[in-house]
Design a protein around this motif. Sequence first.
Motif, PDB file in Angstrom:
ATOM      1  N   THR A 201      -2.731  -6.027   5.017  1.00  0.00           N
ATOM      2  CA  THR A 201      -3.104  -7.259   5.733  1.00  0.00           C
ATOM      3  C   THR A 201      -2.447  -8.502   5.149  1.00  0.00           C
ATOM      4  O   THR A 201      -2.590  -9.580   5.695  1.00  0.00           O
ATOM      5  CB  THR A 201      -4.632  -7.468   5.700  1.00  0.00           C
ATOM      6  OG1 THR A 201      -5.050  -7.610   4.340  1.00  0.00           O
ATOM      7  CG2 THR A 201      -5.357  -6.300   6.340  1.00  0.00           C
ATOM      8  N   MET A 202      -1.756  -8.340   3.994  1.00  0.00           N
ATOM      9  CA  MET A 202      -1.033  -9.478   3.423  1.00  0.00           C
ATOM     10  C   MET A 202       0.383  -9.048   3.108  1.00  0.00           C
ATOM     11  O   MET A 202       0.588  -8.060   2.401  1.00  0.00           O
ATOM     12  CB  MET A 202      -1.699  -9.935   2.120  1.00  0.00           C
ATOM     13  CG  MET A 202      -3.068 -10.567   2.301  1.00  0.00           C
ATOM     14  SD  MET A 202      -3.863 -10.870   0.672  1.00  0.00           S
ATOM     15  CE  MET A 202      -2.855 -12.206   0.024  1.00  0.00           C
ATOM     16  N   PRO A 378      -6.158 -11.295   9.702  1.00  0.00           N
ATOM     17  CA  PRO A 378      -7.603 -11.443   9.454  1.00  0.00           C
ATOM     18  C   PRO A 378      -8.207 -10.088   9.074  1.00  0.00           C
ATOM     19  O   PRO A 378      -7.973  -9.086   9.763  1.00  0.00           O
ATOM     20  CB  PRO A 378      -8.154 -11.931  10.795  1.00  0.00           C
ATOM     21  CG  PRO A 378      -6.981 -12.515  11.517  1.00  0.00           C
ATOM     22  CD  PRO A 378      -5.771 -11.761  11.040  1.00  0.00           C
ATOM     23  N   ALA A 379      -8.947 -10.057   7.993  1.00  0.00           N
ATOM     24  CA  ALA A 379      -9.447  -8.787   7.468  1.00  0.00           C
ATOM     25  C   ALA A 379     -10.801  -8.408   8.067  1.00  0.00           C
ATOM     26  O   ALA A 379     -11.420  -7.437   7.658  1.00  0.00           O
ATOM     27  CB  ALA A 379      -9.547  -8.854   5.940  1.00  0.00           C
ATOM     28  N   ALA A 385     -11.288  -2.832  11.962  1.00  0.00           N
ATOM     29  CA  ALA A 385     -12.415  -1.970  11.594  1.00  0.00           C
ATOM     30  C   ALA A 385     -12.279  -0.590  12.251  1.00  0.00           C
ATOM     31  O   ALA A 385     -12.480   0.446  11.605  1.00  0.00           O
ATOM     32  CB  ALA A 385     -13.734  -2.627  12.006  1.00  0.00           C
ATOM     33  N   ARG A 386     -11.880  -0.583  13.530  1.00  0.00           N
ATOM     34  CA  ARG A 386     -11.752   0.704  14.230  1.00  0.00           C
ATOM     35  C   ARG A 386     -10.603   1.536  13.662  1.00  0.00           C
ATOM     36  O   ARG A 386     -10.708   2.759  13.525  1.00  0.00           O
ATOM     37  CB  ARG A 386     -11.486   0.458  15.716  1.00  0.00           C
ATOM     38  CG  ARG A 386     -12.713  -0.137  16.418  1.00  0.00           C
ATOM     39  CD  ARG A 386     -12.510  -0.069  17.906  1.00  0.00           C
ATOM     40  NE  ARG A 386     -13.295  -1.073  18.601  1.00  0.00           N
ATOM     41  CZ  ARG A 386     -13.149  -1.381  19.882  1.00  0.00           C
ATOM     42  NH1 ARG A 386     -12.214  -0.767  20.601  1.00  0.00           N
ATOM     43  NH2 ARG A 386     -13.900  -2.281  20.442  1.00  0.00           N
ATOM     44  N   ALA A 387      -9.513   0.845  13.345  1.00  0.00           N
ATOM     45  CA  ALA A 387      -8.370   1.580  12.798  1.00  0.00           C
ATOM     46  C   ALA A 387      -8.718   2.185  11.442  1.00  0.00           C
ATOM     47  O   ALA A 387      -8.357   3.329  11.137  1.00  0.00           O
ATOM     48  CB  ALA A 387      -7.153   0.647  12.692  1.00  0.00           C
ATOM     49  N   THR A 422      -1.314  -8.246  13.781  1.00  0.00           N
ATOM     50  CA  THR A 422      -0.676  -6.939  13.623  1.00  0.00           C
ATOM     51  C   THR A 422      -1.486  -6.068  12.683  1.00  0.00           C
ATOM     52  O   THR A 422      -1.998  -6.559  11.669  1.00  0.00           O
ATOM     53  CB  THR A 422       0.743  -7.111  13.027  1.00  0.00           C
ATOM     54  OG1 THR A 422       1.528  -7.882  13.931  1.00  0.00           O
ATOM     55  CG2 THR A 422       1.416  -5.764  12.780  1.00  0.00           C
ATOM     56  N   LEU A 423      -1.602  -4.796  13.015  1.00  0.00           N
ATOM     57  CA  LEU A 423      -2.151  -3.822  12.069  1.00  0.00           C
ATOM     58  C   LEU A 423      -0.969  -3.039  11.500  1.00  0.00           C
ATOM     59  O   LEU A 423      -0.233  -2.385  12.237  1.00  0.00           O
ATOM     60  CB  LEU A 423      -3.114  -2.863  12.762  1.00  0.00           C
ATOM     61  CG  LEU A 423      -4.368  -3.487  13.366  1.00  0.00           C
ATOM     62  CD1 LEU A 423      -5.238  -2.403  14.018  1.00  0.00           C
ATOM     63  CD2 LEU A 423      -5.176  -4.241  12.310  1.00  0.00           C
TER      64      LEU A 423
END
Lengths: 462, 462
Positions: A201-202, A378-379, A385-387, A422-423
């Motif tokens: 996420t970063m 954003p975390a 959460a679903r991923a 983006t994930l």
Amino acid sequence: MTSPATVDAVLAKVDAGLDQSLERLFHLLRIKSISTDPAYAAECQKAADWIAAELNDLGFDASARPTPGHPVVVAHGPDQAGPHVLFYAHYDVQPVDPLNLWHTDPFDPQIVERDGRKIIVARGASDDKGQMLTFIEACRAWKAATGSLPIRVSLMLEGEEESGGKNLPPFMKDNAGELKADIALVCDTDMWDRQTPSITTMLRGLVADEIEVTAADKDLHSGMFGNAARNPNQVVADIIASLRAPDGSVTLPGFYDDVAEISPELKAQWAGLGFDDKAFLGGVGLSSPAGEQGRSVLEMLWARPTCEINGMIGGYTGDGFKTVIPSKASAKISFRLVSGQDPHKIRAAFRAHVEKLLPPDCTVKFTPHGASPAITVPADGEFLARALEGLTAEWNKQAVITGAGGSIPVVGEFKKILGLDTLLIGFAHIDDQIHSPNEKYDLESYHRGIRSWVRVLGALAK
Amino acid sequence: MTSPATVDAVLAKVDAGLDQSLERLFHLLRIKSISTDPAYAAECQKAADWIAAELNDLGFDASARPTPGHPVVVAHGPDQAGPHVLFYAHYDVQPVDPLNLWHTDPFDPQIVERDGRKIIVARGASDDKGQMLTFIEACRAWKAATGSLPIRVSLMLEGEEESGGKNLPPFMKDNAGELKADIALVCDTDMWDRQTPSITTMLRGLVADEIEVTAADKDLHSGMFGNAARNPNQVVADIIASLRAPDGSVTLPGFYDDVAEISPELKAQWAGLGFDDKAFLGGVGLSSPAGEQGRSVLEMLWARPTCEINGMIGGYTGDGFKTVIPSKASAKISFRLVSGQDPHKIRAAFRAHVEKLLPPDCTVKFTPHGASPAITVPADGEFLARALEGLTAEWNKQAVITGAGGSIPVVGEFKKILGLDTLLIGFAHIDDQIHSPNEKYDLESYHRGIRSWVRVLGALAK
């Protein structure tokens, strides 16, 4: 909502079809899509066309779209309920030199066993053809088991990631309406370790500059001119030396102005990852972190900016000795940036710093080599959460949220041009030797990577 | 004693034979005797053999003597009355890179006209094949006009001056008895200006070292490791930067301990030379002396030591950008020394300084590249007076006594091993671009250089 039984049926298709899936991967790996070398332009086109054809077979509306460089493959699945995802990966690969260090032909993929694990050895096996196919093959399994995908999927597959990627942002701008989605998915990152999946996420940003300092208008003999003539090697070294303080911090004025400390929560979460500083540094023959003293290695890598001298050259560098004072010396310098830092502001500060240090009789030429800001996803989002849930189910171990020290510029473009978060989900490992001889992808990364995407797509459909 | 009429007859031979003499020079210039590159070893042998054959033709007993490196040509003329001189020059040349900056093939000598003067363009035209042949061709003219030389002449011609010259001192020791003479003559220096011949009596010494700093045991990706891993480019730059103070002085501990100020007499004599700092620096595109502030350029060059970074390299230095943290970086560093400084003491101080600056996780490998002290030749000897007389007669202008910023290590060896003082007489010019692309030797330097040696040999015979 997808039922567990449906997901199991899709996973069964993955397992049963693995051999044929590997044949498709090997076909793609044999295409020499080295994007930086114009000699391989036709191979890049061939890779793009092959992928578009495969996606059309899977029911996507896919085509290899021309750009001023290599094509971008764009594909759209049929409209569906649930979120619309835009998947990104790249089909181009790094050059293969030095070729003599490869144990097998880089474009003749092999499955071999190493340290008790099966690995796929080839250029692009990990970065990024293997990673890209984990997603496409997951779509294939969904199609085979259920006749459709559980959510709406579009794909945008680039052919210039390894050569600057400068044609992608204009392409995205020109096609922004068509590329709109709810979330972007990128498969170009590592797992946390062999057992633990992760979502990044970063990502640090990057600004790169080249300086070439000229003093005399020709190379000089150091006997004849030494002491009286300005030596550009000395000037470049003085500039480089001025960029780092003895405590490991970067001295550029204003460099840390926009850098925030990470939250106590994130600090605690990172501490919980059990990252082993000694093992990480020891793996490359080091023992002592070089960055800002008093900070952990993970902080240095994920949350603190750095200045690195990626190359420098001046004067005589062959065998033996030559008492020359060169006319010119140069250095390639990059800054890895963290959230809040503006790459253009950092570049301007760097150039002003260099100009200020320049002694009499010297001129400097700057050549920019790209600028991208750091990315923070954003975390706390629902998709994230679903991923995480999907990954955790596949690996039977809690998926973690991590940072990364490197840059994936397209993630910034997704946000800027398309307004998308983006994930970043990937199955590579730190020992994959991407960009190096004998690049590999664990067979497990490939197989369970496909299974992971099956579950993530299912979880996103909830 | 040689009569003026005899000298005139010899000079007439020089003038009449100039075209054939140039043919011989061109033959030698075509031989690619680059001593530092093992690929050219056979060319070095070829140059030595050709010179030995020429000298045998002139009545010398000459041979190319093997060494562990390239051969040394030794030649002895018949016994004669008057002083016995030992002439030294070198037949090897510098590498030619960067080749693309040469306007003509460096090994295809050309006579071209530039700024109204005819010049001979080729690698080695000035340094030192052209200079060497001025002496040999003077001997040829004496032989042609009078059947013999006016004094006893021996020659020792080296093939490793541009690559450290480490095999010459042992060779001189092994053959000290055979090489004994009354005075050494060296032709490897400049005239004071185009009108004014000079004899150099002060030469700076040289100690050269190479450092290679290793941090990680492999090249790293700066995204993955940047900030945490030690960057050897930074380490080498920090070391280089630490060697010079902002006032231009060298910071190495003890560096100036054994350096004496020049005498008021010498200072006055140098002031009388009318050296033009602005023109000297302006000739190479500079305007501001880089050395110790408050000293004249001549002092900086002839009487003050310096530290020069002759080469540095690390990381990616090709086109574009590569975000690498290299495993190794290196630099070639030399110190020009003045009278009183011990090269071995300076090398030890340098290495101790580097070791002290080395951060954790780094190792350094030192490679020595020669060490020679500065030389001062007594300025009041009889041979010096006669040589000045010969030069003054040829150029019709009072020859001057000068210093030089460069090192000619063999002059120290002549003193140490053979007990010989040396007269440094040369006809090169500061714009000869020795060690650089488009090296040249003025046709006038060659022609009147030969005539000068005719007169100096005649004057020494008095």
